[in-house]
Design an enzyme around this catalytic site. Structure first.
Site, PDB file in Angstrom:
ATOM      1  N   ASP A   1      41.886  20.905  54.355  1.00 35.56           N
ATOM      2  CA  ASP A   1      42.188  20.198  53.112  1.00 35.56           C
ATOM      3  C   ASP A   1      41.157  20.624  52.072  1.00 35.56           C
ATOM      4  OD1 ASP A   1      43.719  18.000  51.682  1.00 35.56           O
ATOM      5  OD2 ASP A   1      41.657  17.306  51.445  1.00 35.56           O
TER       6      ASP A   1
ATOM      7  N   HIS B   1      40.087  11.011  51.320  1.00 35.15           N
ATOM      8  CA  HIS B   1      39.752  11.705  50.077  1.00 35.15           C
ATOM      9  C   HIS B   1      38.389  12.380  50.145  1.00 35.15           C
ATOM     10  CE1 HIS B   1      43.392  10.717  48.024  1.00 35.15           C
ATOM     11  NE2 HIS B   1      43.191   9.421  48.120  1.00 35.15           N
TER      12      HIS B   1
ATOM     13  N   GLU C   1      39.336  19.521  48.192  1.00 34.60           N
ATOM     14  CA  GLU C   1      39.148  18.629  47.052  1.00 34.60           C
ATOM     15  C   GLU C   1      38.933  19.512  45.825  1.00 34.60           C
ATOM     16  OE1 GLU C   1      39.647  15.492  47.132  1.00 34.60           O
ATOM     17  OE2 GLU C   1      39.792  15.314  49.316  1.00 34.60           O
TER      18      GLU C   1
ATOM     19  N   HIS D   1      37.674  11.599  44.678  1.00 34.10           N
ATOM     20  CA  HIS D   1      37.052  12.389  45.756  1.00 34.10           C
ATOM     21  C   HIS D   1      35.581  12.050  45.956  1.00 34.10           C
ATOM     22  CE1 HIS D   1      35.581  14.671  42.346  1.00 34.10           C
ATOM     23  NE2 HIS D   1      36.796  15.092  42.037  1.00 34.10           N
TER      24      HIS D   1
END
Length: 713
Positions: A527, A668, A529, A578
């Site tokens: 993932d 997040h 950010e 985030h």
């Protein structure tokens, strides 16, 4: 149109058709009971007033449709949603149950949910009983695992266990630390891209050298050796020198079938350099001393003869001879520092025959040879030299057939590469001997002369005019077979005789990726950010997090997590999402420095992400700047969720995790989201299997048919 929608439309149409038919039949029967005069009067009254007659029928039809939709929502679609939740429960862990809302709108559904939960309770009890039995049965095995882990962790050597594909199955912490040094890696993500379960050992060590070691092990197993092992020296891309001891892992005790190998590694770079410096200093000192003694001896010769002068001259001569012996011993010591391996010369010929067939492609055979001959060599470099010379013969002189043979004299073993036909000049032979051994993609800096010097050996070029043949002869030092067997036994008898748990079930398959089972693949779940949601408009990655799934297990300790300096402002509106502030990324590596490490971390795996198109767009926009292509196969948990649960309203990561009763921690953050996505993906694999989706190709094709496959960034 979905199958459920088609069924609803068909049922609705059939109901309306039956309703209209019944009405028309009733009207027809009533009309037939009227007299002709009454029918005429009635038609006259209805003339111009037909909407008054049709409107009630339309209203009745609307009522029928509305009732049907309510029934479908209450029983039809609710039943489908309940079925999806029951499917989740079937694959859930102990203690999970179906909530009575929102589908429990009727007593019937409430009773059905209670019955399903009761079955789940019984199943959980059975699971507990089975787990207890499994725990008892595996206690002894676990003890042996713990003992092995403790033993490996305490070893002063680096130990790595691999399967036949070179995938790492076990290693100790010393190996992890040493591999970071060997790879000359930076501080990006703590070097997570090099050492880990399921990674390839060939990322650091030379594939050809290890393949040759495996060939030697297989030859010795075929010969019936009780404790086959091999050792060799190799260098890494960072210029480090490794001494490697390789031992086999067998499929079963006394089976003779190789299933993997164990490597014990020692970094001898500094030791070899220091010893070489000491030897060179010693040789320099001895050389200067010999020169001084020679001058003293010459000066003594000019003096008048006397008993004292004669004794002094004799002592000087003895000192010179003693220094000469020191030089000889030092030179011999330098030659034997390489870990030369004792082996039958016939094994060297067999390995050379296979390598020449594979790389040169010509016909090669073994002539009658001395089966009792033993040599002490770096077999990999000698095989390379023979293969290189064979390649030059085929390429430059068109030789079609070669022979290999060996024979032993008193203290030497002759290894011959023989051919018939055209011969070359001595100048050509000398050129081949001094040129680097380059063949195809193998850019070996060593020459044949270097290999000969390493072995205190010689290369001869000779002709047999009576047979119209010529041959290259490698003159190698011989050893006695009895001494070799004794030395080899001392080297290997200390190896433990137990190793009875299986780490080698998931070797790489040869079939195409599309046909590979989802359960057999290795995944990198990742993932990102970012500074915003518009990669094409300048938004940048500020954090990458990833974890690996190997053999169906999430390796949380084998994680990749790195903050990145985006080189631009981080909007304040995104910081609460985030949690990454400009101060946190200040001084961190740029994306051009981080992506090569992440690319290596994810190599040879399938990429998995939630809404993968978004993350992949950020990576692909960096391809031109970094020269890296993220062309690995990709699976998207967003699309797979739509495949598994097409009737659910939300496919956000939080909603999927809630449906699957997965606890969300660190949401997040890049690594937190990656770990949640990995847990979700592992839960999805059995659910996909229930829909007949077992392979990567089937999962990819099913995902591409969903609505979310059309999203672009």
């Amino acid at each position: 149109m979905k199958q459920e929608s088609k069924a609803w439309v068909l049922a609705s149409a059939l109901t309306m058709a039956l309703f209209v038919a019944a009405c028309l039949l009733s009207l027809g029967l009533w009309w037939s009971t009227l007299a002709e005069q009454e029918q005429t009067v009635l038609l006259g009254l209805l003339e111009g007033r037909w909407p008054v007659l049709v409107l009630p029928w339309l209203l009745m039809l609307a009522v029928v449709v509305w009732v049907w939709q309510k029934l479908d929502a209450r029983y039809g679609r609710a039943a489908v949603r309940l079925q999806e939740r029951v499917t989740l429960l079937a694959n859930a862990s102990n203690g999970e149950r179906i909530d009575a809302s929102p589908d429990a709108e009727s007593v019937e559904f409430l009773r059905l949910i209670e019955a399903v939960n009761a079955l789940a309770t019984n199943r959980d009890q059975w699971r507990v009983n089975v787990d207890v039995q499994i725990a008892k049965a595996s206690e002894v095995v676990q003890q042996e695992r713990n003992r092995l882990a403790a033993l490996v962790s305490e070893l002063s050597q680096s130990v790595v266990v691999c399967n036949l594909d070179g995938r790492i199955l076990l290693f100790n912490n010393r190996a992890r630390l040493q591999f970071r040094t060997l790879a000359s890696i930076s501080s990006v993500a703590g070097g997570a891209e090099w050492m880990g379960i399921g990674r390839s050992i060939y990322a650091v060590l030379d594939r050809a050298t290890l393949a040759h070691g495996l060939e030697n092990l297989q030859l010795r197993l075929a010969r019936g050796a009780a404790h086959p092992a091999t050792q060799f020296l190799t260098s890494t891309a960072s210029g480090q020198l490794l001494r490697i001891h390789m031992a086999p892992v067998l499929q079963a005790q006394d089976s003779g079938e190789l299933n993997g190998f164990v490597l014990m590694l020692d970094n001898v770079t500094q030791m070899v350099e220091q010893e070489s410096q000491r030897t060179e200093a010693l040789l320099s000192l001895v050389g200067d001393t010999q020169t001084s003694l020679l001058r003293v001896q010459a000066g003594l010769a000019q003096l008048p003869s006397s008993a004292g002068v004669g004794d002094l001259a004799a002592q000087v001569s003895d000192m010179r001879e003693h220094l000469s012996r020191i030089v000889e011993h030092a030179a011999e010591d330098m030659k034997t520092r390489w870990p030369l391996e004792e082996m039958p010369a016939l094994d060297l010929l067999n390995a050379s025959e296979r390598r020449i067939r594979q790389q040169v492609g010509c016909d090669v055979s073994l002539a009658e040879s001395d089966v009792a001959a033993w040599i002490k060599v770096d077999s990999f470099s000698v095989v390379q030299a023979l293969t290189y010379l064979a390649g030059r013969l085929v390429e430059e002189f068109g030789i079609k057939r070669l022979e290999l043979r060996c024979a032993q004299t008193a203290d030497k073993v002759h290894v011959d590469l023989i051919w018939s036909g055209q011969v070359m000049s001595t100048e050509t032979v000398m050129g081949w001997e001094l040129d680097p051994m380059r063949m195809g993609n193998d850019n070996n800096p060593l020459s044949v002369r270097d290999v000969m010097v390493r072995h205190s050996a010689a290369l001869a070029f000779e002709r047999e005019r009576t047979k119209h043949q010529a041959f290259f002869r490698f003159v190698l030092p011989a050893i006695k077979a009895q001494e070799a067997e004794t030395s080899h036994a001392l080297l290997t008898d200390s190896r433990p005789e137990f190793y009875d748990f299986d780490l080698f079930q998931h070797a790489e398959q040869n079939h195409a990726l599309d046909d590979r089972l989802l359960t057999s693949l290795t995944y990198t779940v990742f993932d990102t950010e970012t500074t915003g949601l518009n990669p094409s408009q300048g938004d940048e990655i500020i954090q990458i997090g990833a974890a690996r799934i190997v053999n169906g297990k999430l390796l949380r300790n084998d994680a990749f997590e790195q903050l990145i300096d985006p080189g631009r402002h981080i909007p304040e509106s995104t910081i609460p999402i985030h949690g990454i502030t400009p101060e946190m990324v200040s001084g961190k590596p740029k994306i051009a420095h981080v992506l090569p490490a992440f690319h290596a971390y994810a190599s040879d795996t399938v990429l998995v992400a939630h809404n993968a198109a978004f993350d992949m767009k950020f990576l692909q926009l960096q391809e031109r700047a970094t020269g890296l292509r993220f062309d690995q196969p990709v699976l998207d948990t967003l699309m797979l969720s739509a495949v598994i649960h097409p009737h659910q309203e939300s496919h956000r990561l939080e909603a999927i995790a809630e449906r699957m009763n997965i606890t969300i921690l660190g949401r997040h953050t890049a690594l937190g989201d990656a770990l949640v996505t990995a847990e979700v993906f592992l839960r999805m694999i059995p659910l996909l299997a229930e829909k007949g989706i077992h392979t990567y190709g089937q999962a990819r094709d099913a995902a591409q048919k969903t609505y979310y496959a059309r999203l672009k960034y």
